[in-house]
Design a protein around this motif. Structure first.
Motif, PDB file in Angstrom:
ATOM      1  N   SER A 138      62.613  39.145  34.762  1.00  0.00           N
ATOM      2  CA  SER A 138      64.129  38.415  34.836  1.00  0.00           C
ATOM      3  C   SER A 138      64.306  37.498  34.765  1.00  0.00           C
ATOM      4  O   SER A 138      65.246  36.343  34.715  1.00  0.00           O
ATOM      5  CB  SER A 138      64.324  38.746  36.343  1.00  0.00           C
ATOM      6  OG  SER A 138      63.266  37.990  37.123  1.00  0.00           O
ATOM      7  N   LYS A 139      63.170  36.427  34.429  1.00  0.00           N
ATOM      8  CA  LYS A 139      63.015  34.744  34.130  1.00  0.00           C
ATOM      9  C   LYS A 139      63.744  34.717  32.719  1.00  0.00           C
ATOM     10  O   LYS A 139      63.307  33.581  31.755  1.00  0.00           O
ATOM     11  CB  LYS A 139      62.048  34.396  34.126  1.00  0.00           C
ATOM     12  CG  LYS A 139      61.809  34.712  35.856  1.00  0.00           C
ATOM     13  CD  LYS A 139      60.224  33.530  36.108  1.00  0.00           C
ATOM     14  CE  LYS A 139      59.932  33.876  37.252  1.00  0.00           C
ATOM     15  NZ  LYS A 139      59.106  32.829  37.428  1.00  0.00           N
ATOM     16  N   LEU A 140      63.375  35.864  31.519  1.00  0.00           N
ATOM     17  CA  LEU A 140      63.789  36.217  30.363  1.00  0.00           C
ATOM     18  C   LEU A 140      65.228  36.401  29.897  1.00  0.00           C
ATOM     19  O   LEU A 140      65.435  38.074  30.458  1.00  0.00           O
ATOM     20  CB  LEU A 140      63.138  36.566  29.561  1.00  0.00           C
ATOM     21  CG  LEU A 140      61.737  36.500  29.987  1.00  0.00           C
ATOM     22  CD1 LEU A 140      60.480  37.635  28.767  1.00  0.00           C
ATOM     23  CD2 LEU A 140      60.979  35.359  28.924  1.00  0.00           C
ATOM     24  N   LYS A 141      66.291  35.915  29.702  1.00  0.00           N
ATOM     25  CA  LYS A 141      67.275  36.459  29.283  1.00  0.00           C
ATOM     26  C   LYS A 141      67.585  37.469  28.028  1.00  0.00           C
ATOM     27  O   LYS A 141      68.275  37.497  28.088  1.00  0.00           O
ATOM     28  CB  LYS A 141      68.740  35.019  28.456  1.00  0.00           C
ATOM     29  CG  LYS A 141      68.387  34.514  27.623  1.00  0.00           C
ATOM     30  CD  LYS A 141      69.013  33.473  27.467  1.00  0.00           C
ATOM     31  CE  LYS A 141      68.333  32.117  26.266  1.00  0.00           C
ATOM     32  NZ  LYS A 141      68.657  32.644  24.974  1.00  0.00           N
ATOM     33  N   ASN A 142      66.911  36.743  27.103  1.00  0.00           N
ATOM     34  CA  ASN A 142      66.488  37.609  25.976  1.00  0.00           C
ATOM     35  C   ASN A 142      65.579  38.984  26.058  1.00  0.00           C
ATOM     36  O   ASN A 142      65.551  40.154  25.605  1.00  0.00           O
ATOM     37  CB  ASN A 142      66.015  37.142  25.604  1.00  0.00           C
ATOM     38  CG  ASN A 142      66.504  36.292  24.393  1.00  0.00           C
ATOM     39  OD1 ASN A 142      67.725  36.155  24.093  1.00  0.00           O
ATOM     40  ND2 ASN A 142      66.529  34.704  24.296  1.00  0.00           N
ATOM     41  N   ALA A 143      65.307  39.872  27.898  1.00  0.00           N
ATOM     42  CA  ALA A 143      63.977  40.683  27.375  1.00  0.00           C
ATOM     43  C   ALA A 143      64.566  42.339  27.354  1.00  0.00           C
ATOM     44  O   ALA A 143      64.060  42.870  26.796  1.00  0.00           O
ATOM     45  CB  ALA A 143      64.290  40.461  29.371  1.00  0.00           C
ATOM     46  N   GLY A 144      66.127  41.864  27.636  1.00  0.00           N
ATOM     47  CA  GLY A 144      66.632  43.330  27.292  1.00  0.00           C
ATOM     48  C   GLY A 144      66.596  43.802  26.037  1.00  0.00           C
ATOM     49  O   GLY A 144      67.553  45.225  25.800  1.00  0.00           O
ATOM     50  N   ASN A 145      66.545  42.567  25.339  1.00  0.00           N
ATOM     51  CA  ASN A 145      65.912  43.118  23.357  1.00  0.00           C
ATOM     52  C   ASN A 145      64.936  43.860  23.468  1.00  0.00           C
ATOM     53  O   ASN A 145      65.006  44.064  22.690  1.00  0.00           O
ATOM     54  CB  ASN A 145      67.182  42.082  22.740  1.00  0.00           C
ATOM     55  CG  ASN A 145      67.997  41.385  23.192  1.00  0.00           C
ATOM     56  OD1 ASN A 145      69.431  41.919  23.033  1.00  0.00           O
ATOM     57  ND2 ASN A 145      68.399  40.304  22.790  1.00  0.00           N
TER      58      ASN A 145
END
Length: 371
Positions: A138-145
């Motif tokens: 949740s701390k990574l804005k790019n996690a969804g990629n």
């Protein structure tokens, strides 16, 4: 203090008379204290206030040296971190001493690195030793990629390639199609293996013999047959590449990304994804549990997942991206990546099995296969 002196100093009735607390402190003591204060002011900030240096945005990155370290600086640190005020320091060394240092520092409340670059197998090892900080995605804005195969509870894959069959198309016809071809005794002394990659060679032999990386005994039979046929063993990746270049050998196993680098260097070599399914090679980053600046470590991870950073590594290093939004030219992706069908068959390693059996595998390799 007498009333006249109090009036001269502006001290009102009821104020605290500090002379009562300094009585007995002589001039030498006062000057000594002033000297220490002055010396402290002259110390570098990193020595005078180590905690504040970390809190200000200093990120210490454990990584290999060479081209990889240079490209981390070029594609990640300069554009995404230093430009935002982070101070990035690379702690360059091979992975073995860096992992040993993590173990040695495990009891310290604050370690000396904030983020460590390791292979997926090594990240698993550090997590099993209780040294890895669980990743809070949740701390990574790019996690969804992030592609699923590069997403671990204890680390994140930065670059990915696969163990493929490499061969000289002038000397090997028809082209190989499987791992099993890379163990075929018919190639005699034109078949080569790499000593430092014994783990992956043995796992590939298991896949070739029984469709299962853990089928070590079946794989050993293939290896021994190849040895009897005259297969050569080279100490390093570089020695193997030189043998391909001189045509001393014509077929073997290697990461697809490394084959691309050899092609760029003028070596005649092609590669094929084996029909058994390609074994993945993933290199990435984990956060030590006692990292001084975990927020900085997360910032580094987010930067490495940026679309443009991933695209630059594909061009510069020949490894496929680990994010879905990276755009790589079709001709380059054909050289460094895998088809949709090949990606579906890609196999991550069983790291628990590897950790449990590594010592026995190394002993057999050294005492039986290399003997």
């Amino acid at each position: 203090m007498n009333p006249r002196r109090r009036r001269q100093l502006g001290i009102q009735k009821g104020d605290i008379d500090m002379t009562k607390f300094t009585k007995g402190i002589d001039r030498r003591t006062t000057l000594k204290g002033m000297g220490l204060a002055a010396a402290g002011a002259l110390l570098p900030a990193s020595l005078a206030t180590p905690a504040s240096a970390q809190a200000a945005g200093r990120v210490v990155v454990g990584t290999w040296g060479g081209d990889y370290a240079r490209l981390l600086n070029k594609n990640i640190e300069e554009p995404f971190l230093k430009s935002k005020g982070f101070e990035v320091v690379q702690d360059q060394a091979s992975d073995a001493p860096r992992r040993a240092k993590m173990v040695a520092e495990r009891r310290l409340p604050r370690g000396t690195t904030d983020i460590q670059g390791l292979s997926a197998a090594q990240m698993f090892e550090m997590n099993a030793a209780g040294l890895a900080e669980p990743i809070d995605y949740s701390k990574l804005k790019n996690a969804g990629n992030i592609i699923p195969i590069a997403k671990y509870p204890y680390g994140i894959g930065h670059i990915i390639s696969g163990k493929v069959v490499v061969y000289n198309p002038k000397l090997v016809t028809p082209a190989p199609t499987s791992y099993k071809d890379a163990f075929d005794p018919k190639y005699g002394n034109k078949l080569g293996f790499i000593d430092i990659q014994y783990q992956y060679v043995m796992l590939a032999a298991g896949l070739a013999a029984a469709g299962d990386m853990t089928a070590l005994e079946k794989g050993k039979e293939l290896l021994l047959a190849a040895k009897r046929g005259g297969a050569r063993i080279y100490p390093t990746n570089e020695a193997f590449a030189q043998a391909l270049k001189t045509e001393e050998i014509s077929i073997g196993l290697m990461w697809k990304a490394r084959a691309v680098q050899w092609q760029n260097a003028g070596i005649t070599v092609d590669s094929v994804a084996p029909v058994e399914g390609t074994m993945a090679y993933i290199s990435g980053f984990m956060i030590p549990k006692n990292a001084p600046n975990k927020a900085g470590a997360y910032a580094y991870m987010d930067a490495m997942l940026e679309k443009s950073a991933q695209e630059a590594f594909a061009v510069d290093m020949g490894y496929a991206p680990t994010v879905t939004n990276a755009v790589v030219a079709a001709d380059l992706m054909k050289r460094i990546g895998f088809t949709e069908e090949e990606n579906k068959k890609m196999k991550d390693l069983d790291y628990a099995f590897l950790a449990k059996n590594d010592a026995a595998m190394k002993e057999w390799w050294d005492k039986v296969f290399k003997a």
